[in-house]
Scaffold this active site. Sequence first.
Site, PDB file in Angstrom:
ATOM      1  CG  HIS A   1      -0.132  -0.041   1.867  1.00  0.00           C
ATOM      2  ND1 HIS A   1      -0.574  -0.856   3.594  1.00  0.00           N
ATOM      3  CD2 HIS A   1       0.877   0.974   3.322  1.00  0.00           C
ATOM      4  CE1 HIS A   1       0.529  -0.849   4.661  1.00  0.00           C
ATOM      5  NE2 HIS A   1       0.694   0.773   4.919  1.00  0.00           N
TER       6      HIS A   1
HETATM    7  P1  TYD Z   1      -1.919  -2.557   7.493  1.00  0.00           P
HETATM    8  O1  TYD Z   1      -1.847  -1.115   7.545  1.00  0.00           O
HETATM    9  O2  TYD Z   1      -2.621  -3.206   6.018  1.00  0.00           O
HETATM   10  O3  TYD Z   1      -0.983  -4.628   7.384  1.00  0.00           O
HETATM   11  P2  TYD Z   1       0.520  -4.179   6.770  1.00  0.00           P
HETATM   12  O4  TYD Z   1       0.748  -2.871   5.976  1.00  0.00           O
HETATM   13  O5  TYD Z   1       1.576  -4.382   8.347  1.00  0.00           O
HETATM   14  O6  TYD Z   1       1.051  -5.256   6.223  1.00  0.00           O
HETATM   15  O7  TYD Z   1      -2.992  -2.982   8.768  1.00  0.00           O
HETATM   16  C1  TYD Z   1      -3.563  -5.417   8.902  1.00  0.00           C
HETATM   17  C2  TYD Z   1      -4.543  -4.592   9.971  1.00  0.00           C
HETATM   18  O8  TYD Z   1      -4.085  -4.066  11.459  1.00  0.00           O
HETATM   19  C3  TYD Z   1      -5.788  -3.380   9.316  1.00  0.00           C
HETATM   20  O9  TYD Z   1      -6.990  -3.998   9.379  1.00  0.00           O
HETATM   21  C4  TYD Z   1      -5.422  -2.277   9.751  1.00  0.00           C
HETATM   22  C5  TYD Z   1      -5.221  -2.377  11.288  1.00  0.00           C
HETATM   23  N1  TYD Z   1      -4.681  -1.525  12.144  1.00  0.00           N
HETATM   24  C6  TYD Z   1      -5.131  -0.916  12.618  1.00  0.00           C
HETATM   25  O10 TYD Z   1      -6.029  -1.111  13.159  1.00  0.00           O
HETATM   26  N2  TYD Z   1      -3.890   0.306  13.697  1.00  0.00           N
HETATM   27  C7  TYD Z   1      -2.904   0.453  12.682  1.00  0.00           C
HETATM   28  O11 TYD Z   1      -2.334   1.581  13.494  1.00  0.00           O
HETATM   29  C8  TYD Z   1      -2.216  -0.364  11.781  1.00  0.00           C
HETATM   30  C9  TYD Z   1      -0.890  -0.439  11.658  1.00  0.00           C
HETATM   31  C10 TYD Z   1      -2.921  -0.870  11.075  1.00  0.00           C
END
Ligand code: TYD
Length: 141
Positions: A56
Amino acid sequence: MIITTNIESCKLLELKKIHNRAGNITIIQNGDFLPFNVKRVYYLYDVPGGSERGGHAHKNLFQLIVAASGSFDVIIDDGNNKKTISLNRPYYGLLIVPGIWREIVNFSSGAICLVLASEKYYEKDYIRNYSNFKIFKGLIC
Ligand code: TYD
């Protein structure tokens, strides 16, 4: 609004380290050398071998990514160019500016990916679709 940041805006920063024979301390504090104030800290751990994270970009968020333990690779992509940065020391941090697509791969066993972020969690700041990222960058219509 088109975000014109590129991968050269992302910097590998050597962090302050205090060394003594009983171990090291690395310090990151607001107002020192980060170009943002830290509003949120989170960390990835227990990442199964072969897993990939990220995938992302963010519209406004600045982040500093640190391999607090173990190692992993961060692929940064501005829509035109890509670069892979290996993080494997807790006294280096990769500054990622807004408008950069990132993927985090090749996690070692026991790796901890520590992230310092300029804003609290805000889902609307995410771009999770690569085509939408290219549109956001003004690279496709
Ligand atoms: P995401 O940022 O998509 O994970 P990565 O990029 O590390 O693969 O986040 C994964 C899940 O966690 C998503 O459902 C959103 C949640 N999340 C939060 O609720 N708060 C946060 O600060 C972060 C980073 C993620």
